[in-house]
Design a protein around this motif. Structure first.
Motif, PDB file in Angstrom:
ATOM      1  N   HIS A 153       0.835  -1.206   0.000  1.00  0.00           N
ATOM      2  CA  HIS A 153       0.000   0.000   0.000  1.00  0.00           C
ATOM      3  C   HIS A 153       0.868   1.255   0.000  1.00  0.00           C
ATOM      4  O   HIS A 153       0.580   2.223  -0.703  1.00  0.00           O
ATOM      5  N   GLU A 154       1.962   1.233   0.776  1.00  0.00           N
ATOM      6  CA  GLU A 154       2.897   2.367   0.761  1.00  0.00           C
ATOM      7  C   GLU A 154       3.488   2.558  -0.642  1.00  0.00           C
ATOM      8  O   GLU A 154       3.617   3.683  -1.128  1.00  0.00           O
ATOM      9  N   ASP A 155       3.837   1.434  -1.296  1.00  0.00           N
ATOM     10  CA  ASP A 155       4.480   1.515  -2.610  1.00  0.00           C
ATOM     11  C   ASP A 155       3.520   2.087  -3.651  1.00  0.00           C
ATOM     12  O   ASP A 155       3.917   2.897  -4.503  1.00  0.00           O
ATOM     13  N   MET A 156       2.261   1.657  -3.596  1.00  0.00           N
ATOM     14  CA  MET A 156       1.259   2.178  -4.547  1.00  0.00           C
ATOM     15  C   MET A 156       1.039   3.672  -4.310  1.00  0.00           C
ATOM     16  O   MET A 156       0.968   4.465  -5.256  1.00  0.00           O
ATOM     17  N   ALA A 157       0.960   4.065  -3.028  1.00  0.00           N
ATOM     18  CA  ALA A 157       0.786   5.488  -2.706  1.00  0.00           C
ATOM     19  C   ALA A 157       1.991   6.297  -3.183  1.00  0.00           C
ATOM     20  O   ALA A 157       1.839   7.393  -3.723  1.00  0.00           O
ATOM     21  N   ALA A 158       3.195   5.724  -3.002  1.00  0.00           N
ATOM     22  CA  ALA A 158       4.421   6.424  -3.411  1.00  0.00           C
ATOM     23  C   ALA A 158       4.416   6.704  -4.907  1.00  0.00           C
ATOM     24  O   ALA A 158       4.804   7.792  -5.357  1.00  0.00           O
TER      25      ALA A 158
END
Lengths: 208, 89
Positions: free
Chosen positions: A130-135
């Motif tokens: 989820h962090e990677d997609m948001a990034a």
């Protein structure tokens, strides 16, 4: 390990310097949603990732981000090379120049130095993806913001390429999240953390 | 020796084939069963490797694995401009 390839992923050929725009674009080198943080995020997260599809995705996207970092640095360098002291003063490049001359240094557009606190490596695949997609979305927005300020087509062209890659990476991380979820309990994805609660065993023939 | 290919054309070919490889590689990581994508990867990987070898022979190496093709007599990995410099790739 890595090998260097002596070419940019997409060409950067900027003929007109522009120290004002350089100070904006440098944020994609060392800013909160920049390429350095992106690369370090994915390369740090991969060691405890238990699924090969996702480990490969983190490795290859983390590697591509290094190539993007190099493109951003090439853009900033070409926008600031051979500046005169008069140009440095006129375009407000003096505060960067006094500490770094015309060298590259990872900082945000605000001047804040790059820091590892720009990313997380949490050790839980659902959380990290989820962090990677948001990034990827935050980087895409940053490129959209840059494109509203830049008029020079020689700068816009490589920036548009980088923006498009954020969208592709977002897609691949979304697929990675689906792959992770397929391995988990569909009634409760949070029942266990597969990076901690499932002990990794060695499949090597000599250990069987 | 074969006729010297245009540097710009060869570099374009390397950039295009390399991009195809970069992109389909990411796709294959999450779709490893897709045979059509695998054939696409193999085709562009072959084009990329051949173009890198051809480039190294005429204009110096872009990768360390093709450096031996051009630096039999002298070390030329550092000779051609770096990618961010004028005339770089």
């Amino acid at each position: 390990m890595w090998n260097y390839e002596k070419r940019l992923q997409y060409p950067v050929k900027i003929t007109q310097t522009n120290p004002k725009i350089a100070q904006i674009i440098i944020t994609q080198f060392g800013g909160p949603d920049g390429e350095l943080a992106a690369s370090m995020r994915y390369l740090a997260q991969r060691y405890t990732m238990p699924y090969n599809e996702v480990t490969g995705t983190l490795t290859d996207i983390g590697t591509e981000e290094l190539a993007h970092l190099e493109m951003i640095c090439a853009i900033v360098h070409q926008l600031t090379r051979n500046l005169t002291p008069e140009e440095i003063e006129k375009y407000g490049f003096d505060k960067y120049y006094v500490d770094h001359t015309l060298a590259l240094w990872p900082q945000a557009a605000s001047g804040a130095p790059w820091t590892a606190t720009y990313f997380q490596s949490k050790g839980d695949p659902i959380t990290d993806l989820h962090e990677d997609m948001a990034a990827e979305q935050k980087a895409r927005t940053t490129y959209d913001n840059i494109l509203r300020l830049v008029k020079d087509p020689e700068i816009c062209d490589p920036i548009r390429f980088l923006r498009k890659r954020e969208i592709v990476h977002y897609q691949r991380f979304g697929e990675s999240l689906r792959i992770v979820q397929e391995h988990l309990d569909s009634k409760n994805f949070y029942a266990i953390n597969p990076e901690f609660d499932i002990r990794q065993t060695c499949d090597c023939p000599q250990h069987k | 020796m074969s006729e010297c290919p245009c540097r710009k054309e060869l570099l374009n070919q390397i950039n295009e084939a390399s991009f195809a490889v970069d992109d389909v590689k990411l796709y294959l990581n999450t779709h490893p069963w897709d045979d059509e994508a695998l054939v696409y990867f193999q085709e562009y990987s072959r084009i990329r490797n051949e173009a890198l070898k051809e480039y190294a022979k005429h204009y110096g190496p872009l990768t360390i694995d093709t450096a031996s093709l051009s630096c039999e007599e002298q070390w030329d990995w550092i000779d051609a401009p770096w990618p961010w410099q004028e005339g770089g790739c």
